[in-house]
Design an enzyme around this catalytic site. Structure first.
Site, PDB file in Angstrom:
ATOM      1  N   LYS A 116     -16.537 -15.693   5.210  1.00 41.53           N
ATOM      2  CA  LYS A 116     -17.964 -15.612   5.492  1.00 41.53           C
ATOM      3  C   LYS A 116     -18.813 -15.264   4.271  1.00 41.53           C
ATOM      4  O   LYS A 116     -18.503 -14.332   3.537  1.00 41.53           O
ATOM      5  CB  LYS A 116     -18.227 -14.568   6.582  1.00 41.53           C
ATOM      6  CG  LYS A 116     -17.637 -14.933   7.934  1.00 41.53           C
ATOM      7  CD  LYS A 116     -17.979 -13.870   8.978  1.00 41.53           C
ATOM      8  CE  LYS A 116     -17.435 -14.240  10.345  1.00 41.53           C
ATOM      9  NZ  LYS A 116     -17.768 -13.200  11.359  1.00 41.53           N
TER      10      LYS A 116
ATOM     11  N   GLY B  29     -12.763  -4.012   0.646  1.00 40.68           N
ATOM     12  CA  GLY B  29     -14.140  -3.613   0.900  1.00 40.68           C
ATOM     13  C   GLY B  29     -14.638  -2.589  -0.103  1.00 40.68           C
ATOM     14  O   GLY B  29     -15.779  -2.652  -0.569  1.00 40.68           O
TER      15      GLY B  29
ATOM     16  N   GLY C 128      -7.477  -6.541  -0.415  1.00 40.74           N
ATOM     17  CA  GLY C 128      -7.575  -7.271   0.850  1.00 40.74           C
ATOM     18  C   GLY C 128      -6.663  -8.484   0.925  1.00 40.74           C
ATOM     19  O   GLY C 128      -5.493  -8.440   0.556  1.00 40.74           O
TER      20      GLY C 128
ATOM     21  N   ARG D 210       0.822  -1.213   0.000  1.00 45.05           N
ATOM     22  CA  ARG D 210       0.000   0.000   0.000  1.00 45.05           C
ATOM     23  C   ARG D 210       0.859   1.268   0.000  1.00 45.05           C
ATOM     24  O   ARG D 210       0.427   2.300  -0.516  1.00 45.05           O
ATOM     25  CB  ARG D 210      -0.943  -0.012   1.213  1.00 45.05           C
ATOM     26  CG  ARG D 210      -2.140  -0.930   1.007  1.00 45.05           C
ATOM     27  CD  ARG D 210      -3.071  -0.918   2.187  1.00 45.05           C
ATOM     28  NE  ARG D 210      -4.310  -1.619   1.874  1.00 45.05           N
ATOM     29  CZ  ARG D 210      -5.073  -2.232   2.770  1.00 45.05           C
ATOM     30  NH1 ARG D 210      -4.707  -2.210   4.043  1.00 45.05           N
ATOM     31  NH2 ARG D 210      -6.179  -2.844   2.405  1.00 45.05           N
TER      32      ARG D 210
END
Length: 399
Positions: free
Chosen positions: A206, A380, A356, A41
């Site tokens: 998830k 996200g 991510g 990043r």
């Protein structure tokens, strides 16, 4: 979409002007040593910072790191980032030990043309993430005082309605940095008219985290390949035993409904790697998905699944991948993620890695980043963009 860009700002001239840059320097740190374990990043914002430095701007960088609770917390200090950023820029980065206090004010005031300062973690101030507009606005006022212009180059934060992302651009002339512009250009290709076949690979733990993007993508994709911990809820929805694998019981019916509506687009694992425990040295082997023992848990997709996913990917002309296929941090359970990633690099397709953990996996597994079309810096944010949501940081730049 009409957004002014860094090139527009540079054309106006920035020599001697203070430019406040919102970057995403939220890098992973080693818990014991505090060392940066992945500087991806930091490197991603270098094109924007380098252009401003070369043009003679006084560059004031701000970012968050981790999730401190609105107060200073040494374990989330951006100090190590300032050091690494300076190494990459080839010049010292002046570090302010607070965000808008005395150190920040003096550090910014002392900047010479072409120099860079980094403010301490934005989230050390409660106003950064506050839902109270007055509190957030007051913090934004203090931040905006450090700049004559604002550049947002923090794509990983544009889905947050935070002071530095949403409120500051209302107070200063504002533009999109090189990274944000590239991210929006790439993702708009996926939401527009992607070249077909369009194949999406989703992993991670998830279903609930990915439900909205699955709902948004199902009508538009040709194949949706599902791995990672989330696949076990889908397998349970097919009536299969998943042992002690990660399972969202309240999502089973939702997954059953998605499978029924998918018109055969959803492709699930046919074999998985199961283990006795969630541990790098746990006893493990590969089983068919209809033969998962009740006392074992799945930690990766199996080789037959990798081959099937690779075959689907080899036909694709557009690929989006978000989420690892297994617990890639443990060598015993990294083969699935590696196999799928390598299949993506071999495809004759426009390929996007959705930030991510997927981006972290690419680097952790030593894969060639340049063999992917684009590696997003915002997990996200990229998912919410594909869902069709309005992102506060982008909306602020459009105004």
């Amino acid at each position: 979409m009409s957004i002014r860009t860094l090139d527009d700002l540079l054309a106006e001239g920035v020599s001697g002007r203070r430019v406040l840059v919102r970057a995403d320097l939220n890098v992973p740190l080693d818990k014991e040593t505090g060392a940066i374990t992945d500087d991806g990043r930091i490197r991603a914002v270098l094109p924007t910072l380098g252009a401003l430095v070369e043009a003679g701007a006084k560059v004031v960088v701000c970012s968050h790191l981790g999730r401190p609770k609105g107060a200073p917390d040494p374990q989330f200090s951006l100090g190590p980032v300032a050091g690494r950023l300076g190494e990459l820029l080839g010049a010292p980065v002046h570090f302010a030990t607070d965000t808008v206090g005395e150190s920040a004010r003096s550090t910014v005031a002392d900047l010479a043309d072409g120099q860079v300062a980094l403010l301490e973690n934005l989230r050390f101030n409660a106003g950064e993430t506050s839902k109270d507009e007055a509190e957030r606005g007051a913090f934004a006022d203090q931040l905006a005082a450090f700049g004559d212009a604002y550049v947002d180059d923090a794509f990983g934060a544009v889905h947050r309605k935070h002071a530095s992302v949403f409120d500051v651009p209302a107070r200063l002339p504002h533009v999109a940095g090189r990274l944000v512009l590239r991210e929006v250009e790439v993702l708009s290709k996926l939401t527009g008219s992607p070249e077909r076949p369009y194949v999406v690979v989703l992993g991670g733990s998830k279903v609930s985290d990915k439900l909205a993007v699955i709902e948004a993508l199902l009508p538009t994709v040709d194949r949706l390949l599902i791995g990672g911990g989330m696949c076990f809820t889908f397998l349970k929805a097919q009536g299969l035993e998943v042992g002690t694998s990660l399972l969202e019981k309240d999502m089973v019916e939702t997954c059953r409904n998605l499978l029924e509506r998918s018109d055969g687009k959803i492709m699930l694992p046919v074999d998985v790697v199961v283990a006795d425990a969630f541990a790098p040295d746990a006893a493990h082997d590969t089983v068919r998905v209809d033969g998962i023992p009740s006392h074992r848990l799945g930690l990766d997709i199996g080789p037959e699944t990798v081959a099937g996913f690779a075959a689907a990917l080899s036909q694709a002309k557009t690929i989006f991948w978000n989420g690892p296929m297994g617990v890639f941090e443990m060598a015993a359970f990294a083969a699935g993620t590696r196999g799928v990633a390598e299949a993506i690099t071999k495809a004759d397709a426009f390929t996007v890695v959705g930030g991510g953990d997927s981006a972290a996996a690419v680097r952790a597994l030593g894969l060639d980043e340049s063999s992917f079309g684009h590696i997003s810096t915002g997990g996200g944010a990229s998912l919410e963009y594909l869902e069709g949501k309005s992102l506060p940081g982008i909306a602020a730049l459009e105004n």
